[in-house]
Scaffold this motif. Structure first.
Motif, short mmCIF file in Angstrom:
data_model
loop_
_atom_site.label_atom_id
_atom_site.label_comp_id
_atom_site.label_asym_id
_atom_site.label_seq_id
_atom_site.Cartn_x
_atom_site.Cartn_y
_atom_site.Cartn_z
N LYS A 243 104.13 24.47 104.61
CA LYS A 243 103.52 25.80 104.64
C LYS A 243 103.06 26.17 106.05
O LYS A 243 103.24 27.29 106.50
CB LYS A 243 102.32 25.81 103.68
CG LYS A 243 101.80 27.18 103.37
CD LYS A 243 100.79 27.15 102.25
CE LYS A 243 99.55 26.38 102.63
NZ LYS A 243 98.48 26.57 101.63
N TYR A 251 112.30 30.45 103.07
CA TYR A 251 112.02 30.16 101.67
C TYR A 251 113.08 29.28 101.04
O TYR A 251 112.79 28.51 100.13
CB TYR A 251 111.90 31.47 100.88
CG TYR A 251 110.59 32.20 101.11
CD1 TYR A 251 109.55 31.58 101.77
CD2 TYR A 251 110.41 33.49 100.65
CE1 TYR A 251 108.36 32.23 102.00
CE2 TYR A 251 109.20 34.16 100.86
CZ TYR A 251 108.19 33.53 101.53
OH TYR A 251 107.00 34.17 101.74
N ARG B 135 104.26 29.83 93.61
CA ARG B 135 104.20 30.79 94.72
C ARG B 135 105.47 31.61 94.78
O ARG B 135 105.44 32.80 95.05
CB ARG B 135 103.96 30.05 96.04
CG ARG B 135 102.48 29.95 96.31
CD ARG B 135 102.15 29.33 97.63
NE ARG B 135 102.84 29.92 98.76
CZ ARG B 135 102.99 29.26 99.90
NH1 ARG B 135 102.55 28.03 100.02
NH2 ARG B 135 103.57 29.83 100.92
N PHE B 136 106.61 30.93 94.53
CA PHE B 136 107.87 31.66 94.61
C PHE B 136 108.17 32.47 93.36
O PHE B 136 109.07 33.29 93.36
CB PHE B 136 109.02 30.71 94.96
CG PHE B 136 108.93 30.29 96.39
CD1 PHE B 136 109.03 31.24 97.40
CD2 PHE B 136 108.70 28.98 96.73
CE1 PHE B 136 108.92 30.87 98.72
CE2 PHE B 136 108.59 28.60 98.06
CZ PHE B 136 108.69 29.55 99.06
N THR B 139 105.46 35.38 94.67
CA THR B 139 105.35 35.84 96.04
C THR B 139 105.88 37.29 96.15
O THR B 139 106.73 37.70 95.37
CB THR B 139 106.10 34.89 96.99
OG1 THR B 139 105.67 35.14 98.31
CG2 THR B 139 107.61 35.10 96.92
N THR B 140 105.34 38.03 97.12
CA THR B 140 105.60 39.47 97.15
C THR B 140 107.08 39.78 97.42
O THR B 140 107.70 40.52 96.66
CB THR B 140 104.73 40.15 98.22
OG1 THR B 140 103.40 39.70 98.03
CG2 THR B 140 104.77 41.66 98.08
N GLY B 143 109.90 36.94 95.25
CA GLY B 143 109.37 36.27 94.07
C GLY B 143 110.13 36.69 92.82
O GLY B 143 110.70 37.78 92.76
N SER B 158 101.41 42.73 94.79
CA SER B 158 101.00 41.61 95.65
C SER B 158 100.15 40.65 94.81
O SER B 158 98.93 40.67 94.84
CB SER B 158 100.20 42.14 96.84
OG SER B 158 99.66 41.08 97.56
N THR B 246 97.02 28.83 96.88
CA THR B 246 96.26 29.92 97.51
C THR B 246 95.32 29.44 98.62
O THR B 246 94.70 30.26 99.29
CB THR B 246 95.37 30.63 96.47
OG1 THR B 246 94.45 29.66 95.95
CG2 THR B 246 96.17 31.20 95.33
#
Lengths: 287, 308
Positions: A243, A251, B135-136, B139-140, B143, B158, B246
């Motif tokens: 990260k 990604y 997260r994936f 994610t914005t 995602g 978001s 986070t």
């Protein structure tokens, strides 16, 4: 509380209601369980820019670039080796200690048996993450930070109680008579353990081994607290560090790395799934 | 149990005089190792919480000062409240999901093995990998959820940038990881129930809801206790999932006690106060486990003994 009604819709609902509910829940279970993993797999084959545009679910072209990039990371083989070494040691040593202890608990009556058994349970209710603060302090004093020893020590200590509790149950369920007849045939304790108890409790030994493997392979908080050199990291730690260490978020690489860290353990699980699931369902494994 | 009498006699190997010690020789090595490391850490942590440390880890004894400081710290109070709501929501949602999954895994006939095997997969995914995968999902850009929304022509959200949504996502990731094990434990309980009971209840005209609350639930009480202990243990000590998902943000919306503990000790190098948080986590988890054991395991035993 449904009242008996005679309308055709109500009858239909009564017949089909439970079935629909079961299929709905089952579909939810499959989607819920599989989506994060499948999405990670799909994303790992995409082009990094393609991911950003979030246009389609499937990759336009299935690319292996991300996997090539992960495997050619300078430290990858080191992190993989660290994970393998620590996991192997933290599976075999706890298993040996646990087999001995479980045999003692299952086959002998002795003073303080209950107290000692309870002492084996207590470590399982200590949140492991809470120990990272004192462990870092104590291990710094002992000069053990950034060594394999410190990972061996902490991983083994947290796996022994788990393996012992699983095996006590399995050993205890083997009828004493079988062992007694082996005694009459002149078998001593070691022989009885090796040739009678272990083969008969084999599903339990396998389950304990898989769960020790799981704990060690996935362990994060100990390695986070006790290691700070790049070449001492394990795969989960490196996955966490990705990260911060990647300037522009690639990604696809991130997902490929995730899949590669998860895959080895999932393969072990798939091979031994039947024994593990049966052991948990039969109540032999309790947190 | 006045004497150390082996239930199984050893063969005539000549080691008779050692015999009384055999069980201890078997049991103690593991225990001494575990207690040596974990006991040392717990005691060391309690001592650490009574000391003030400087950057070079020199310690000065300050008594309860760290405790007073921590409990008066608004950031700790917020983290504590946040942890409590995280735990309560996780327990309610987690047990509801585990129970639904367990019932459906019990009911399903075709592909039973496949569904059971699949349901346990998240248990083998590490907390960090779980967090990265979630997260994936959320994610914005790129995602899963936003990609699906885009296909439906809906605007992107978001998810991890909004404090409330991020908290919800953290709970979902936590549930994804902890529910499978709990549901298999519950499934084990449901399987032991005699099928005749269900048939008898159905003949008496009981509906599925009545059957669940009157028959299934009371009979799996011990298993419910075990899965409750598991679910609250995991939720209380959640650390890696939230840290990698986070890092406690956005705007500290997901800063749980475990995350703040890490922050205090390893980022601010305030090990004394970090150790206070360790004690807090330890005490809460132990008390909760003891309550569950008392309600579900002990209570049940007394009940069944009285029923004899």
């Amino acid at each position: 509380m449904r009242v008996q009604e005679s309308g055709p819709m109500a009858l239909l609902f009564q017949r089909l209601g439970p079935k629909v509910l079961i299929w709905f829940t089952l579909t939810f279970l499959v989607i819920w369980t599989a989506t994060p993993i499948i999405w990670a797999i799909l994303s790992s084959f995409k082009d990094p820019l393609e991911i950003y545009e979030s246009k389609s679910l499937l990759p336009e072209v299935w690319r292996l670039d991300a996997y090539r990039k992960v495997l050619s990371m300078p430290g990858f083989s080191t992190w993989l080796m660290n994970s393998v070494i620590v996991t192997v040691v933290a599976t075999i040593v706890p298993l040996i200690l646990a087999i001995l202890a479980a045999y003692g608990f299952a086959r002998y009556a002795f003073k303080f048996r209950h107290v000692l058994l309870l002492l084996y349970l207590i470590p399982r209710i200590i949140p492991r993450v809470s120990l990272i603060v004192p462990l870092n302090d104590l291990m710094s004093d002992l000069g053990l930070i950034n060594t394999y020893s410190v990972l061996f020590i902490t991983y083994i200590a947290s796996a022994v109680p788990l393996a012992t509790w699983i095996l006590v149950g399995f050993f205890g369920s083997i009828p004493k008579e079988i062992e007694e007849s082996a005694t009459l045939d002149g078998a001593n304790m070691w022989n009885r353990l090796r040739h009678v108890m272990l083969p008969m409790a084999w599903p339990g030994v396998v389950t304990a081994a898989v769960l020790c493997l799981r704990e060690a392979w996935n362990e994060f908080s100990f390695v986070l607290a006790l290691v700070n050199q790049t070449d001492m990291r394990t795969l989960p730690y490196q996955l966490y560090m990705l990260k911060d260490s990647m300037g522009i978020q690639d990604y696809a690489v991130y997902n490929a790395f995730t899949i590669l860290t998860v895959l080895p353990l999932l393969l072990v699980y798939l091979l031994l799934e039947r024994k593990v699931v049966d052991s948990i369902v039969s109540g032999a494994v309790k947190s | 149990m006045s004497h150390t009498t082996p239930m199984v006699e050893d063969g005539p190997t000549g080691a008779d005089r050692l015999k009384p010690f055999v069980p201890y020789l078997l049991v103690l090595p593991g225990l001494l190792f575990v207690m040596g490391v974990l006991g040392y850490a717990v005691v060391g942590g309690i001592i650490l919480s009574l000391n003030e440390t400087d950057m070079f880890m020199n310690k000065t004894f300050v008594g309860l000062k760290n405790y007073i400081d921590v409990f008066a710290d608004p950031r700790f109070q917020a983290a504590m409240l946040r942890t409590l709501s995280f735990v309560v929501i996780s327990i309610v949602l987690g047990i509801f999901m585990s129970m639904s999954f367990a019932l459906v895994l019990y009911k399903v006939v075709r592909g039973r093995r496949f569904f059971r095997g699949l349901s346990l997969v998240p248990y083998f995914v590490s907390g960090i990998a779980t967090a990265v995968m979630f997260r994936f999902i959320f994610t914005t850009s790129g995602g899963f959820v936003n990609t699906v929304l885009a296909q439906l022509g809906l605007p992107a959200q978001s998810w991890l940038g909004d404090p409330t949504l991020a908290f919800v996502v953290a709970i979902m990731a936590n549930c994804w990881f902890m529910v499978p094990f709990a549901s298999l434990i519950l499934l084990g309980g449901i399987q032991t129930i005699d099928k005749d009971l269900y048939d008898a209840a159905a003949i008496d005209g009981a509906n599925p809801i009545q059957i669940f609350f009157r028959i299934t639930l009371p009979l799996i009480k011990p298993m419910l206790g075990v899965s409750l202990i598991w679910v609250s243990y995991i939720s209380f000590s959640t650390f890696d999932i939230v840290l990698a998902l986070t890092s406690g943000g956005p705007l500290k919306a997901t800063e749980l006690v475990s995350i703040y503990m890490y922050e205090l000790a390893f980022r601010q190098l305030n090990f004394g106060q970090g150790a206070v948080l360790m004690v807090v986590l330890l005490v809460f988890n132990t008390v909760l486990s003891l309550i569950y054991i008392k309600i579900f395991v002990m209570g049940d035993r007394r009940h069944s003994e009285a029923g004899k």
